[in-house]
Design a protein around this motif. Sequence first.
Motif, PDB file in Angstrom:
ATOM      1  N   ARG A  25     -18.256   3.869  -7.107  1.00 43.03           N
ATOM      2  CA  ARG A  25     -18.571   2.541  -7.626  1.00 43.03           C
ATOM      3  C   ARG A  25     -17.775   2.310  -8.903  1.00 43.03           C
ATOM      4  O   ARG A  25     -17.902   3.065  -9.873  1.00 43.03           O
ATOM      5  CB  ARG A  25     -20.058   2.407  -7.934  1.00 43.03           C
ATOM      6  CG  ARG A  25     -20.417   0.987  -8.402  1.00 43.03           C
ATOM      7  CD  ARG A  25     -21.643   0.949  -9.260  1.00 43.03           C
ATOM      8  NE  ARG A  25     -21.994  -0.435  -9.625  1.00 43.03           N
ATOM      9  CZ  ARG A  25     -22.704  -0.759 -10.692  1.00 43.03           C
ATOM     10  NH1 ARG A  25     -23.144   0.183 -11.501  1.00 43.03           N
ATOM     11  NH2 ARG A  25     -22.976  -2.018 -10.962  1.00 43.03           N
ATOM     12  N   ASP A  26     -16.959   1.279  -8.912  1.00 45.12           N
ATOM     13  CA  ASP A  26     -16.184   0.892 -10.088  1.00 45.12           C
ATOM     14  C   ASP A  26     -16.794  -0.367 -10.675  1.00 45.12           C
ATOM     15  O   ASP A  26     -17.096  -1.317  -9.947  1.00 45.12           O
ATOM     16  CB  ASP A  26     -14.721   0.625  -9.717  1.00 45.12           C
ATOM     17  CG  ASP A  26     -14.063   1.812  -9.037  1.00 45.12           C
ATOM     18  OD1 ASP A  26     -14.544   2.935  -9.232  1.00 45.12           O
ATOM     19  OD2 ASP A  26     -13.067   1.611  -8.320  1.00 45.12           O
ATOM     20  N   GLU A  27     -16.970  -0.376 -11.997  1.00 41.74           N
ATOM     21  CA  GLU A  27     -17.636  -1.501 -12.640  1.00 41.74           C
ATOM     22  C   GLU A  27     -17.300  -1.492 -14.124  1.00 41.74           C
ATOM     23  O   GLU A  27     -16.798  -0.494 -14.656  1.00 41.74           O
ATOM     24  CB  GLU A  27     -19.155  -1.374 -12.422  1.00 41.74           C
ATOM     25  CG  GLU A  27     -20.002  -2.531 -12.890  1.00 41.74           C
ATOM     26  CD  GLU A  27     -19.534  -3.863 -12.368  1.00 41.74           C
ATOM     27  OE1 GLU A  27     -18.776  -4.515 -13.112  1.00 41.74           O
ATOM     28  OE2 GLU A  27     -19.911  -4.240 -11.247  1.00 41.74           O
ATOM     29  N   THR A  28     -17.574  -2.605 -14.796  1.00 36.82           N
ATOM     30  CA  THR A  28     -17.413  -2.629 -16.254  1.00 36.82           C
ATOM     31  C   THR A  28     -18.379  -1.624 -16.869  1.00 36.82           C
ATOM     32  O   THR A  28     -19.495  -1.428 -16.374  1.00 36.82           O
ATOM     33  CB  THR A  28     -17.690  -4.033 -16.816  1.00 36.82           C
ATOM     34  OG1 THR A  28     -18.996  -4.465 -16.389  1.00 36.82           O
ATOM     35  CG2 THR A  28     -16.648  -5.033 -16.319  1.00 36.82           C
ATOM     36  N   TYR A  29     -17.937  -0.987 -17.948  1.00 31.82           N
ATOM     37  CA  TYR A  29     -18.737   0.068 -18.555  1.00 31.82           C
ATOM     38  C   TYR A  29     -19.990  -0.460 -19.232  1.00 31.82           C
ATOM     39  O   TYR A  29     -20.961   0.292 -19.420  1.00 31.82           O
ATOM     40  CB  TYR A  29     -17.893   0.840 -19.572  1.00 31.82           C
ATOM     41  CG  TYR A  29     -16.720   1.570 -18.959  1.00 31.82           C
ATOM     42  CD1 TYR A  29     -16.887   2.452 -17.895  1.00 31.82           C
ATOM     43  CD2 TYR A  29     -15.429   1.391 -19.459  1.00 31.82           C
ATOM     44  CE1 TYR A  29     -15.812   3.131 -17.340  1.00 31.82           C
ATOM     45  CE2 TYR A  29     -14.339   2.065 -18.914  1.00 31.82           C
ATOM     46  CZ  TYR A  29     -14.536   2.927 -17.851  1.00 31.82           C
ATOM     47  OH  TYR A  29     -13.459   3.597 -17.303  1.00 31.82           O
ATOM     48  N   ILE A  30     -19.992  -1.729 -19.598  1.00 30.67           N
ATOM     49  CA  ILE A  30     -21.141  -2.263 -20.332  1.00 30.67           C
ATOM     50  C   ILE A  30     -22.222  -2.834 -19.408  1.00 30.67           C
ATOM     51  O   ILE A  30     -23.316  -3.135 -19.860  1.00 30.67           O
ATOM     52  CB  ILE A  30     -20.715  -3.353 -21.337  1.00 30.67           C
ATOM     53  CG1 ILE A  30     -20.065  -4.539 -20.610  1.00 30.67           C
ATOM     54  CG2 ILE A  30     -19.793  -2.774 -22.396  1.00 30.67           C
ATOM     55  CD1 ILE A  30     -19.809  -5.734 -21.526  1.00 30.67           C
ATOM     56  N   ARG A  31     -21.932  -2.974 -18.115  1.00 32.10           N
ATOM     57  CA  ARG A  31     -22.927  -3.555 -17.210  1.00 32.10           C
ATOM     58  C   ARG A  31     -24.065  -2.555 -16.998  1.00 32.10           C
ATOM     59  O   ARG A  31     -23.841  -1.434 -16.526  1.00 32.10           O
ATOM     60  CB  ARG A  31     -22.290  -3.917 -15.874  1.00 32.10           C
ATOM     61  CG  ARG A  31     -23.255  -4.590 -14.906  1.00 32.10           C
ATOM     62  CD  ARG A  31     -22.519  -5.211 -13.746  1.00 32.10           C
ATOM     63  NE  ARG A  31     -23.409  -5.855 -12.801  1.00 32.10           N
ATOM     64  CZ  ARG A  31     -23.004  -6.640 -11.807  1.00 32.10           C
ATOM     65  NH1 ARG A  31     -21.708  -6.866 -11.636  1.00 32.10           N
ATOM     66  NH2 ARG A  31     -23.877  -7.196 -10.989  1.00 32.10           N
ATOM     67  N   TYR A 234     -13.327  -0.944 -17.951  1.00 35.93           N
ATOM     68  CA  TYR A 234     -13.616  -0.921 -16.518  1.00 35.93           C
ATOM     69  C   TYR A 234     -13.172   0.415 -15.917  1.00 35.93           C
ATOM     70  O   TYR A 234     -12.149   0.983 -16.320  1.00 35.93           O
ATOM     71  CB  TYR A 234     -12.856  -2.064 -15.842  1.00 35.93           C
ATOM     72  CG  TYR A 234     -13.149  -2.253 -14.375  1.00 35.93           C
ATOM     73  CD1 TYR A 234     -14.182  -3.081 -13.961  1.00 35.93           C
ATOM     74  CD2 TYR A 234     -12.389  -1.611 -13.403  1.00 35.93           C
ATOM     75  CE1 TYR A 234     -14.447  -3.263 -12.604  1.00 35.93           C
ATOM     76  CE2 TYR A 234     -12.649  -1.787 -12.053  1.00 35.93           C
ATOM     77  CZ  TYR A 234     -13.688  -2.622 -11.660  1.00 35.93           C
ATOM     78  OH  TYR A 234     -13.953  -2.797 -10.329  1.00 35.93           O
ATOM     79  N   GLY A 235     -13.950   0.893 -14.945  1.00 35.11           N
ATOM     80  CA  GLY A 235     -13.535   2.103 -14.254  1.00 35.11           C
ATOM     81  C   GLY A 235     -14.599   2.626 -13.313  1.00 35.11           C
ATOM     82  O   GLY A 235     -15.641   2.002 -13.094  1.00 35.11           O
ATOM     83  N   THR A 236     -14.333   3.802 -12.747  1.00 37.13           N
ATOM     84  CA  THR A 236     -15.276   4.462 -11.851  1.00 37.13           C
ATOM     85  C   THR A 236     -16.430   5.022 -12.668  1.00 37.13           C
ATOM     86  O   THR A 236     -16.229   5.850 -13.556  1.00 37.13           O
ATOM     87  CB  THR A 236     -14.585   5.592 -11.073  1.00 37.13           C
ATOM     88  OG1 THR A 236     -13.489   5.051 -10.327  1.00 37.13           O
ATOM     89  CG2 THR A 236     -15.562   6.271 -10.119  1.00 37.13           C
ATOM     90  N   ARG A 237     -17.632   4.583 -12.358  1.00 33.03           N
ATOM     91  CA  ARG A 237     -18.825   5.000 -13.102  1.00 33.03           C
ATOM     92  C   ARG A 237     -19.727   5.932 -12.306  1.00 33.03           C
ATOM     93  O   ARG A 237     -20.460   6.733 -12.883  1.00 33.03           O
ATOM     94  CB  ARG A 237     -19.641   3.778 -13.519  1.00 33.03           C
ATOM     95  CG  ARG A 237     -19.004   2.943 -14.592  1.00 33.03           C
ATOM     96  CD  ARG A 237     -19.846   1.727 -14.927  1.00 33.03           C
ATOM     97  NE  ARG A 237     -21.266   2.019 -15.080  1.00 33.03           N
ATOM     98  CZ  ARG A 237     -22.152   1.148 -15.534  1.00 33.03           C
ATOM     99  NH1 ARG A 237     -21.766  -0.080 -15.891  1.00 33.03           N
ATOM    100  NH2 ARG A 237     -23.427   1.469 -15.652  1.00 33.03           N
TER     101      ARG A 237
END
Length: 294
Positions: A25-31, A234-237
């Motif tokens: 799952r890749d997403e913004t780090y702050i979400r 943004y990146g893989t979280r």
Amino acid sequence: MCLLFVYINPSPKEGEYKIVLVNNRDETYIRPAKPAHMWDCRVIGGMDAEEGKEGGTWLGISEAGKIGCLMNIFQPVEDFQDNVAPRGFIVVNYLQTEESGPDYMENIAKSGVIFNHFNLVTLDPGEESYNASYYNSQINAHQKLESGVHGFGNCQINTPFKKVQKGQRKLKEIIEEYGKLECEEQLISELFTMMQDTTKNFPDKQLIEQGRGHSEEFVKNLSSIYVSCPSHDYGTRTTTAILVDHTDRIVFREKTMQQPITLDALRWEVNTFSFFVRKMDHLFAKKNLGLKNE
């Protein structure tokens, strides 16, 4: 940007798996998001916690063994629509219904609800193995997935990114080498290693076409299996592996960044769940295994 790779074994023998699945799952780090846990509705998965979208998910599994995964389609800047329906409940609703994947997808196609584009993969337990289906909202149609190894990204199935093709090849190698119950921990380790590959698969004609209007730096960073783009926050979280063996024993293991995310001091949380399909009394969880800079 997200990735899903899945192996479907149509006739599993003793000591083999029906399903081997791994997802990034890749997403913004702050979400904000909650790590994988057992929901009140008897679903296991991570959960979106963003205001206005709380309760959605990208990947989950039900007590009956149904698996659903949703991936956004990477769109040119000018094609993205505001004020459309959120996509996070598409997987949740599928997991809570008794409908098969194809029937559920048919209802989505007929609903008239407007979303930004997405891919949906569903896996329904069958008599011997799993029945798998794929839906793409751009063409508003679904199709059956045959047995074997499949790869999905933020693109249509017939126009895959280079990293999707690379991951498919790698998963085939892993299944051939470690796809037995006796190698289970090694299998999971290899799946997680595969999903941590930071090699840029660039240039990629399809990725560049879908990335019109985005910066070249951002698009190039999206070309790796494991994405890290600090300049865009943004990146893989999260990486998740799901195994279903010939006895319908399920192993769900998630490795996710602990929040708040600080890239120069990353901490990871690993959660593992193991249970038998429709036998949730046997569910157990191992939580909060803090791993630093893995």
